[in-house]
Design a protein around this motif. Sequence first.
Motif, PDB file in Angstrom:
ATOM      1  N   GLU A  32       0.860  -1.200   0.000  1.00  0.00           N
ATOM      2  CA  GLU A  32       0.000   0.000   0.000  1.00  0.00           C
ATOM      3  C   GLU A  32       0.886   1.236   0.000  1.00  0.00           C
ATOM      4  O   GLU A  32       1.829   1.319   0.788  1.00  0.00           O
ATOM      5  N   ASP A  33       0.585   2.207  -0.854  1.00  0.00           N
ATOM      6  CA  ASP A  33       1.402   3.409  -0.928  1.00  0.00           C
ATOM      7  C   ASP A  33       0.841   4.588  -0.148  1.00  0.00           C
ATOM      8  O   ASP A  33       1.542   5.567   0.080  1.00  0.00           O
ATOM      9  N   ASN A  34      -0.395   4.511   0.295  1.00  0.00           N
ATOM     10  CA  ASN A  34      -1.001   5.612   1.036  1.00  0.00           C
ATOM     11  C   ASN A  34      -0.713   5.437   2.527  1.00  0.00           C
ATOM     12  O   ASN A  34      -1.115   4.432   3.124  1.00  0.00           O
ATOM     13  N   GLU A  35      -0.018   6.420   3.105  1.00  0.00           N
ATOM     14  CA  GLU A  35       0.398   6.326   4.511  1.00  0.00           C
ATOM     15  C   GLU A  35      -0.759   6.119   5.478  1.00  0.00           C
ATOM     16  O   GLU A  35      -0.657   5.344   6.426  1.00  0.00           O
ATOM     17  N   GLN A  36      -1.846   6.839   5.277  1.00  0.00           N
ATOM     18  CA  GLN A  36      -2.987   6.725   6.194  1.00  0.00           C
ATOM     19  C   GLN A  36      -3.643   5.354   6.111  1.00  0.00           C
ATOM     20  O   GLN A  36      -3.988   4.760   7.132  1.00  0.00           O
ATOM     21  N   ASN A  37      -3.823   4.841   4.897  1.00  0.00           N
ATOM     22  CA  ASN A  37      -4.403   3.502   4.741  1.00  0.00           C
ATOM     23  C   ASN A  37      -3.491   2.445   5.352  1.00  0.00           C
ATOM     24  O   ASN A  37      -3.950   1.514   6.015  1.00  0.00           O
ATOM     25  N   LEU A  38      -2.199   2.590   5.109  1.00  0.00           N
ATOM     26  CA  LEU A  38      -1.222   1.652   5.650  1.00  0.00           C
ATOM     27  C   LEU A  38      -1.245   1.674   7.175  1.00  0.00           C
ATOM     28  O   LEU A  38      -1.264   0.628   7.829  1.00  0.00           O
ATOM     29  N   TYR A  39      -1.280   2.870   7.743  1.00  0.00           N
ATOM     30  CA  TYR A  39      -1.326   3.005   9.200  1.00  0.00           C
ATOM     31  C   TYR A  39      -2.566   2.327   9.777  1.00  0.00           C
ATOM     32  O   TYR A  39      -2.476   1.579  10.758  1.00  0.00           O
ATOM     33  N   ARG A  75      -2.307  -1.534   9.465  1.00  0.00           N
ATOM     34  CA  ARG A  75      -1.297  -2.025  10.401  1.00  0.00           C
ATOM     35  C   ARG A  75      -1.839  -1.968  11.834  1.00  0.00           C
ATOM     36  O   ARG A  75      -1.721  -2.934  12.589  1.00  0.00           O
ATOM     37  N   GLU A 104       5.413  -4.414   5.382  1.00  0.00           N
ATOM     38  CA  GLU A 104       4.824  -3.512   4.398  1.00  0.00           C
ATOM     39  C   GLU A 104       5.761  -3.236   3.241  1.00  0.00           C
ATOM     40  O   GLU A 104       6.978  -3.366   3.362  1.00  0.00           O
ATOM     41  N   VAL A 138       5.705  -0.284  -0.243  1.00  0.00           N
ATOM     42  CA  VAL A 138       4.990   0.892  -0.745  1.00  0.00           C
ATOM     43  C   VAL A 138       4.806   0.909  -2.262  1.00  0.00           C
ATOM     44  O   VAL A 138       4.228   1.831  -2.802  1.00  0.00           O
ATOM     45  N   ASP A 139       5.300  -0.115  -2.947  1.00  0.00           N
ATOM     46  CA  ASP A 139       5.059  -0.210  -4.384  1.00  0.00           C
ATOM     47  C   ASP A 139       5.106  -1.683  -4.794  1.00  0.00           C
ATOM     48  O   ASP A 139       5.487  -2.555  -4.015  1.00  0.00           O
TER      49      ASP A 139
END
Length: 133
Positions: free
Chosen positions: A10-17, A20, A32, A34-35
């Motif tokens: 996942e490249d979107n920080e908020q979605n990843l956070y 997680r 994780e 990011v690409d």
Amino acid sequence: MKGAHVLVIEDNEQNLYLMRFLLEQHGFVVSEAVDGPRGIEAALRDVPDMILLDIQLPLMDGYAVARELRRHDALRDLPIVAVTSYAMPDDRGKCLAAGATDYIEKPIDPESFVDRIRGHLTGRRGRGSGISE
């Protein structure tokens, strides 16, 4: 499912956070990428119990990532869940045709997200996974 290893691509920080946070609160081990290329590399280096895959990724879209992951014997039967904001009627079919096991629409529902993930890991014990109940 304590100890199950989930790779989130996942490249979107908020979605990843958010993913997680929800997974770790329920005992999952999360890694994780990011690409797409980094996700494929991470999955081959340390085969997870499951992959959560965004479709809108830089360098390589999630469809191409899913197809590439399925080319490898170690990943062929692994649950890959597309987590995407694509919500048109044929988008689910495109994800499944590319190799995804399931499809979860964004924004994810924190109330049901972990149960959906657990559902894909049930029955995977004893296959070399780190899953315990």
